[in-house]
Design a protein around this motif. Structure first.
Motif, short mmCIF file in Angstrom:
data_model
loop_
_atom_site.label_atom_id
_atom_site.label_comp_id
_atom_site.label_asym_id
_atom_site.label_seq_id
_atom_site.Cartn_x
_atom_site.Cartn_y
_atom_site.Cartn_z
N UNK A 1 0.83 -1.21 0.00
CA UNK A 1 0.00 0.00 0.00
C UNK A 1 0.86 1.26 0.00
N UNK A 2 1.91 1.27 0.80
CA UNK A 2 2.78 2.44 0.87
C UNK A 2 3.48 2.69 -0.47
N UNK A 3 3.94 1.62 -1.10
CA UNK A 3 4.63 1.77 -2.39
C UNK A 3 3.65 2.25 -3.46
N UNK A 4 2.44 1.67 -3.46
CA UNK A 4 1.41 2.11 -4.41
C UNK A 4 1.08 3.58 -4.20
N UNK A 5 0.94 4.00 -2.95
CA UNK A 5 0.61 5.40 -2.66
C UNK A 5 1.68 6.34 -3.19
N UNK A 6 2.93 6.02 -2.95
CA UNK A 6 4.01 6.88 -3.43
C UNK A 6 4.04 6.94 -4.95
N UNK A 7 3.75 5.82 -5.60
CA UNK A 7 3.85 5.76 -7.06
C UNK A 7 2.64 6.35 -7.78
N UNK A 8 1.44 6.26 -7.15
CA UNK A 8 0.23 6.56 -7.91
C UNK A 8 -0.77 7.49 -7.24
N UNK A 9 -0.85 7.56 -5.94
CA UNK A 9 -2.00 8.24 -5.33
C UNK A 9 -1.65 9.50 -4.56
N UNK A 10 -0.64 9.46 -3.75
CA UNK A 10 -0.27 10.59 -2.91
C UNK A 10 0.26 11.74 -3.75
N UNK A 11 -0.23 12.95 -3.48
CA UNK A 11 0.28 14.11 -4.22
C UNK A 11 1.78 14.24 -4.02
N UNK A 12 2.50 14.37 -5.13
CA UNK A 12 3.96 14.45 -5.11
C UNK A 12 4.54 13.29 -4.30
N UNK A 13 4.04 12.11 -4.59
CA UNK A 13 4.40 10.93 -3.82
C UNK A 13 5.87 10.57 -3.88
N UNK A 14 6.53 10.97 -4.95
CA UNK A 14 7.96 10.67 -5.07
C UNK A 14 8.84 11.86 -4.72
N UNK A 15 8.21 12.97 -4.34
CA UNK A 15 8.95 14.19 -4.07
C UNK A 15 9.39 14.32 -2.62
N UNK B 1 -2.35 25.43 -9.15
CA UNK B 1 -1.14 25.44 -8.33
C UNK B 1 -0.68 23.99 -8.11
N UNK B 2 -0.24 23.34 -9.17
CA UNK B 2 0.03 21.89 -9.08
C UNK B 2 1.17 21.52 -8.14
N UNK B 3 2.07 22.46 -7.87
CA UNK B 3 3.24 22.14 -7.06
C UNK B 3 3.15 22.70 -5.64
N UNK B 4 1.96 23.09 -5.23
CA UNK B 4 1.78 23.67 -3.91
C UNK B 4 1.62 22.57 -2.87
N UNK B 5 2.56 22.42 -1.92
CA UNK B 5 2.38 21.42 -0.86
C UNK B 5 1.26 21.86 0.09
N UNK B 6 0.45 20.90 0.53
CA UNK B 6 -0.63 21.21 1.46
C UNK B 6 -0.75 20.08 2.47
N UNK B 7 -1.05 20.46 3.73
CA UNK B 7 -1.30 19.50 4.79
C UNK B 7 -2.80 19.34 4.97
#
Length: 723
Positions: A297-311, A505-511
């Protein structure tokens, strides 16, 4: 016999053959297979769900369950379904029965790793269509399931049930792990057997939907879920609103798992030609316990779901514990300087910066009036952004744009924008009400809150988006006679706003914050880079909270701050706990002793050096805090070249027997040097961890004596492969 009659007979034979021909549909990852099959009645059934068989022909030997009380893929109400249905509808003529039959299916490759299967079903008597979607992620072993419902009846219909997924299992026993709690005590894990009947996990809170229970679960198939052994189903719903999971064990000890939006007070009115899309149910089937399921699940999230998952992620200093609502521009300038002194990337301004007619001096007023308070900030937000830029740090800011205080200019001007009963005394949760995001005008207002801040301050680097109230006083002035659509349309309105923000604002980090962990779902995390786990930042409590969230989320999605909660815990212990996740500080730096300040500065440097092991590596939960007085977690880089071992002694017993910590995920054939990092100034590492070299095999089979009998004591050990 005439040629005409022969032609008719031939046509009937072909049609009959086509009608009864069985269709078998394979929904596959590299490890898991869901097999669906049509029966002679043209309805669709689950034939198999489990570990993928090596030979696909072997599925033909599985006995079909399409007779009697069948395992129908999307069962409907009003027919021979004896148990909880996935779909319910009231047609224009008042009939409440629908029979969905197979029409066609389509399989397409989205990428080399991702495949999407769409199965079309329809009712032969009513113009109602349902499409079942399955998206598989082969390497990550993840399946997403959702539905699209539409109709062409003359008038609107009401759908009373609209699940995203229905799955079946046949095992001797079932055990459910759920994650429940409250404000400041989120994700408490508890497991219990599932016996005959229904167990329901649901939320009816609307906006702060996850306040009491989280939208994810684990089912042990055959035995209680364990970390490294046994077969488990781990599932979660991508929906930032009311959800419901139903676990039903029937008279034959079959388990049905139904997942989707909670239809409570939401028998949705669907107009002709419109499509009702359910949120995705995301699940994995692990045959190596919850640890393997979490890593997938964590790997999938980083690769596909989480915003800027690889950043990357920004470290920060928040002002809340230093100032609360009591600050001004000079005080914030000094805190911005402290952020630079500490060595973090950013200063984050929390609640209390807005409102003029009703200045935000407490949580009783001003919410909704997003103009800087002139008495506090005479030069507005731009002056603070410029101050941060001059100082050499980034600047972020807190907003809560979905909410309003009754004591505000916004409420005075637009009472019709608020979810509020027209004929009863309102109930206030935290002195506030919820704006009606089903209303496009409100959506425009909320978008403009962000857009104005970003347009005025292009260098604004971060937004903390809070949501402190559930939906109460449930009535929408906008929806009028369609009040039953409010819970669903509120969330869809929120997504409309977030889609616009992400597009501009595609690169705006948000919590993603909600009075703590009141919003922790994967649809929300399409728009947010991280979420706030809990307002409880006591490091001991955070060990449990982070353990719970790590079952489903990667460490880079979990914001963890060092604060003054639990003064009995050393600054090192507090920092070591937060360093597992996305590190921040919410502490009065000047109150720290010089050696503590020096430690924090050094820790941030260390964190920046090693954080990618946490962020992008595989997590191994080694020793659970639920099992005793110690806990340990490990992260291993994808190359197995580097690893971090975090060990914590919580409240050990006097002279208790300490067991070695056995590592996981290393290469048994390689040698690893071990050294302790993140030490207090002047402290010396234990000789056992000072550059000693061990084989990966030894570290995993024998382990390291990393635990102690010291209360609230911690260690971070860095492992690096050597030639």
């Amino acid at each position: 016999m005439t040629k005409k009659i022969l032609s008719i007979l031939f046509f009937l034979i072909v049609v009959t053959h086509t009608a009864v021909k069985s269709q078998t549909i394979y929904v596959s990852t590299n490890e898991t297979e869901l097999v669906l099959q049509t029966a002679q009645n043209k309805r669709l059934y689950q034939l198999y769900l489990g570990p993928r068989l090596s030979n696909q022909d072997d599925y033909t030997t599985i006995k079909s369950r399409s007779d009697g009380q069948a395992w129908e893929a999307y069962p409907v109400s009003g027919t021979e379904t004896y148990f909880e249905p996935a779909f319910g509808i009231r047609h224009n003529d008042g009939n409440m029965t629908t029979v969905l039959q197979y029409v066609s299916h389509n399989v397409k490759k989205v990428t080399d790793d991702v495949t999407e299967t769409v199965i079309s079903l329809k009712d032969a008597l009513y113009p109602v269509q349902v499409k079942l979607y399955y998206r598989t992620f082969a390497k990550e072993n993840i399946i997403q399931s959702w539905t699209e419902i539409s109709h062409n009846e003359k008038r609107a219909v009401n759908i009373s049930s609209y699940a995203s997924s229905m799955l079946y299992w046949k095992r001797a026993r079932y055990f459910l792990t759920e994650f429940s709690g409250d404000w400041a005590k989120e994700v408490n894990m508890s497991s219990a057997p599932l016996n005959f009947g229904k167990k329901v996990i649901d939320s009816k809170l609307g906006s702060r939907a996850n306040l009491h229970v989280s939208p994810f679960f684990t089912v042990g198939l055959g035995e209680t879920p364990r970390e490294n052994e046994g077969q488990v189903l781990m599932g979660t719903l991508a929906w930032t609103g009311n959800f419901r999971f139903t676990f039903e064990v029937d008279n034959e000890n079959n388990l049905r798992v139904i997942s989707g939006i909670n239809p409570y007070a939401s028998d949705y009115t669907l107009e002709p030609g419109k499509v009702f899309a359910t949120p995705a149910f995301i699940f994995t089937l692990s045959n190596q316990g919850t640890g393997k399921g979490s890593r997938d699940l964590q790997r999938w999230a980083r690769n596909y779901q989480l915003k800027d998952g690889k950043g990357d992620r920004l470290t920060l200093l928040n002002n809340w514990e230093s100032t609360g609502f009591n600050f001004n521009e000079p005080k914030l300038d000094s805190l911005i300087a402290e952020a630079k002194y500490l060595g973090v990337d950013m200063f984050l301004l929390d609640d209390g910066w807005f409102g003029n007619k009703y200045p935000r001096q407490s949580d009783t007023q001003g919410l909704g009036d997003w103009q800087p308070t002139s008495s506090k900030l005479p030069n507005g937000v731009p002056a603070l952004v410029k101050s941060a830029t001059r100082t050499g740090v980034k600047f972020g800011i807190w907003i809560e744009p979905e909410m309003v205080n009754p004591k505000s200019e916004l409420f005075e001007k637009h009472p019709d924008w608020v979810i509020m009963l027209p004929n009863r005394e309102p109930y206030y949760f935290r002195n506030q009400l919820v704006l009606d995001l089903s209303n496009p005008a409100v959506q425009e207002h909320v978008f403009n809150v962000v857009d104005h801040l970003m347009t005025e301050n292009p260098q604004l680097a971060y937004l903390k988006w809070d949501c402190n109230s559930p939906v109460t006083n449930i009535y929408s002035p906008y929806l009028k006679e369609k009040q039953n659509n409010l819970y669903v349309d509120y969330v869809r309105g929120l997504y409309n706003v977030l889609d616009r923000i992400k597009a501009k604002y595609p690169n705006l980090p948000m919590m993603l914050c909600s009075g703590g962990g009141g919003r922790t779902d994967y649809e929300g995390l399409r728009y947010f880079t991280e979420f706030w786990c809990s307002d409880n930042t006591d490091p001991v409590e955070r060990l449990f909270i982070q353990w719970g969230y790590s079952q489903f989320f990667p460490s880079k999605a979990m914001a963890a701050h060092v604060t003054s909660w639990n003064h009995d815990a050393s600054i090192k212990f507090r920092v070591d706990v937060a360093m597992q996740c996305k590190l921040g500080f919410d502490i009065n730096v000047k109150e720290l002793r010089p050696e503590e300040q020096a430690f924090c500065q050094s820790a941030i440097t260390t964190y920046n050096r090693v954080k990618n092991i946490n962020f992008n590596g595989d997590q191994y939960r080694l020793v659970s805090p639920y099992d005793g007085n110690h806990t340990a977690v490990m992260y291993v880089s994808e190359s197995q070249q580097q690893a971090l071992l975090y060990t914590y002694d919580i409240y050990p017993r006097f002279a208790e027997n300490l067991l070695p910590v056995q590592c996981q995920g290393l290469n048994p054939a390689r040698k690893y040097s071990v050294r302790e990092i993140n030490l207090m100034p002047g402290a010396k590492p234990d000789e056992a961890f000072n550059g000693k070299v061990y084989s990966g095999d030894y570290l995993m089979k024998v382990g390291l004596d990393a635990f102690t009998t010291n209360k609230m004591h911690s260690r971070i050990l860095e492992l690096e492969a050597v030639e």
